[in-house]
Structures are given as C-alpha cells and as structure tokens.
Design a protein around this motif. Sequence first.
Motif, mmCIF file in Angstrom:
data_model
loop_
_atom_site.group_PDB
_atom_site.id
_atom_site.type_symbol
_atom_site.label_atom_id
_atom_site.label_comp_id
_atom_site.label_asym_id
_atom_site.label_seq_id
_atom_site.Cartn_x
_atom_site.Cartn_y
_atom_site.Cartn_z
ATOM 1 N N UNK A 34 0.550 -1.156 -0.179
ATOM 2 C CA UNK A 34 -0.371 0.234 0.063
ATOM 3 C C UNK A 34 0.877 0.925 -0.188
ATOM 4 N N UNK A 35 1.807 1.195 0.676
ATOM 5 C CA UNK A 35 3.285 2.043 0.603
ATOM 6 C C UNK A 35 3.903 2.292 -0.414
ATOM 7 N N UNK A 36 3.602 1.640 -1.200
ATOM 8 C CA UNK A 36 3.948 2.055 -2.620
ATOM 9 C C UNK A 36 3.369 2.234 -3.908
ATOM 10 N N UNK A 37 2.181 1.740 -3.723
ATOM 11 C CA UNK A 37 1.096 1.991 -4.357
ATOM 12 C C UNK A 37 1.011 3.598 -4.535
ATOM 13 N N UNK A 38 0.580 3.620 -2.742
ATOM 14 C CA UNK A 38 0.394 5.178 -2.558
ATOM 15 C C UNK A 38 2.090 6.360 -3.101
ATOM 16 N N UNK A 39 3.559 5.667 -3.429
ATOM 17 C CA UNK A 39 4.170 6.272 -3.856
ATOM 18 C C UNK A 39 4.320 6.644 -5.172
ATOM 19 N N UNK A 40 3.609 5.558 -6.111
ATOM 20 C CA UNK A 40 3.752 5.651 -7.738
ATOM 21 C C UNK A 40 2.894 5.781 -8.242
ATOM 22 N N UNK A 41 1.574 6.097 -7.201
ATOM 23 C CA UNK A 41 0.369 6.669 -7.823
ATOM 24 C C UNK A 41 -0.032 5.091 -8.596
ATOM 25 N N UNK A 42 -0.312 4.426 -8.217
ATOM 26 C CA UNK A 42 -0.521 2.831 -8.377
ATOM 27 C C UNK A 42 -2.289 2.993 -8.003
ATOM 28 N N UNK A 43 -3.140 2.517 -8.821
ATOM 29 C CA UNK A 43 -4.152 1.988 -8.680
ATOM 30 C C UNK A 43 -4.876 0.501 -8.795
ATOM 31 N N UNK A 44 -6.175 0.457 -7.950
ATOM 32 C CA UNK A 44 -6.611 -1.283 -8.483
ATOM 33 C C UNK A 44 -6.380 -1.897 -9.443
ATOM 34 N N UNK A 45 -6.884 -0.572 -10.244
ATOM 35 C CA UNK A 45 -6.743 -0.778 -11.673
ATOM 36 C C UNK A 45 -5.935 -0.797 -12.659
ATOM 37 N N UNK A 46 -4.419 -0.344 -11.979
ATOM 38 C CA UNK A 46 -3.797 -0.137 -13.021
ATOM 39 C C UNK A 46 -2.932 -1.636 -12.652
ATOM 40 N N UNK A 47 -3.536 -2.463 -11.349
ATOM 41 C CA UNK A 47 -2.787 -3.611 -10.988
ATOM 42 C C UNK A 47 -3.465 -5.221 -11.531
ATOM 43 N N UNK A 48 -4.936 -4.449 -12.548
ATOM 44 C CA UNK A 48 -5.518 -5.144 -13.363
ATOM 45 C C UNK A 48 -5.348 -5.382 -15.141
ATOM 46 N N UNK A 49 -4.320 -5.052 -15.011
ATOM 47 C CA UNK A 49 -4.132 -5.188 -16.506
ATOM 48 C C UNK A 49 -3.066 -6.309 -16.949
ATOM 49 N N UNK A 50 -4.299 -6.424 -18.641
ATOM 50 C CA UNK A 50 -3.746 -7.847 -18.700
ATOM 51 C C UNK A 50 -1.929 -8.075 -18.958
ATOM 52 N N UNK A 51 -1.599 -7.096 -19.400
ATOM 53 C CA UNK A 51 0.131 -7.051 -19.417
ATOM 54 C C UNK A 51 0.759 -6.062 -18.730
ATOM 55 N N UNK A 52 1.812 -6.822 -17.829
ATOM 56 C CA UNK A 52 2.875 -5.804 -16.619
ATOM 57 C C UNK A 52 3.464 -4.623 -17.487
ATOM 58 N N UNK A 53 2.891 -4.216 -16.742
ATOM 59 C CA UNK A 53 3.883 -2.259 -17.779
ATOM 60 C C UNK A 53 5.547 -2.945 -16.751
ATOM 61 N N UNK A 54 6.494 -1.802 -17.955
ATOM 62 C CA UNK A 54 7.892 -1.986 -17.401
ATOM 63 C C UNK A 54 8.065 -0.379 -16.093
ATOM 64 N N UNK A 55 6.686 0.413 -16.776
ATOM 65 C CA UNK A 55 6.793 1.893 -16.245
ATOM 66 C C UNK A 55 5.526 2.299 -15.458
#
Length: 127
Positions: A34-55
């Motif tokens: 959760x701390x890393x998600x907040x630091x990088x602005x990652x949302x749950x929707x970002x985690x549900x993508x089919x392809x992992x992004x490299x950045x």
Amino acid sequence: MSNLIDIQSQIEKLQKQANEIKAKEFHSTVQEILVKMQAFGITVKDLQTTKPSKGPKQKSKEAAPKAAKKDKKAGASVAAKYRGPNGETWSGRGLTPKWLSALIAQGQPKESFAIAPQDGTTASSAS
C-alpha cells in the motif's frame, strides 16, 4: 534412507511452517504494498491490466493506432470462395483443403466449386 511416508510427513510439516510464516508476514506485506502504491500513484485498476508494464503509464499517440491495426488483422474472417458438394467451404487462402484436392484429382476444375460473389463481380475476376 527416507521412504515415501517420511517425505510426505516432512512436506506436511514444512507446509504448516510456510502457512505460519505467511500468516505472520501477510499484514506487513500488505502495508508495504500500500505504501508503494501510494508513492507511485498505482491504483487497483493498474494492477488488473492484462500486460505488466515496465514503468509508469505514458500516453503515446502512436501506440493506440498500432494496437488497433493488429486487432483488425488478427482473426479477421474472410468470405468463402469455394463450396464443396457436402457444404464444405474454403476462403481460397492457405493450403487447398483435402475435399477440394480430392475433387481436383478426380478431374473436376476448381472453378466449378466457386461461390458467386455477392457484390456483382464475377468469380473469375477475383483471384
């Protein structure tokens, strides 16, 4: 020398240990995530993508048209150009199907199985 029963007993014991460690570390791991998600602005929707992004997500004007172009090509169905006596069809692309090869081997012309086009052009002009 260990036998199967000893090995299965060891596996069971190790599985229990693994579950205990997982239970102890679960809460702290979730907090770290959760701390890393907040630091990088990652949302749950970002985690549900089919392809992992490299950045971080970057909107590219070129990326969208290329993806759309691939989607159009992939799986595009082509109208059948030939129909066999038992209702088999072939688009005229790829290898000649066995049913048509057999009929040609019997001396029948491939054109005799051509399907009349719906758009008004003749079968002989569309190759």
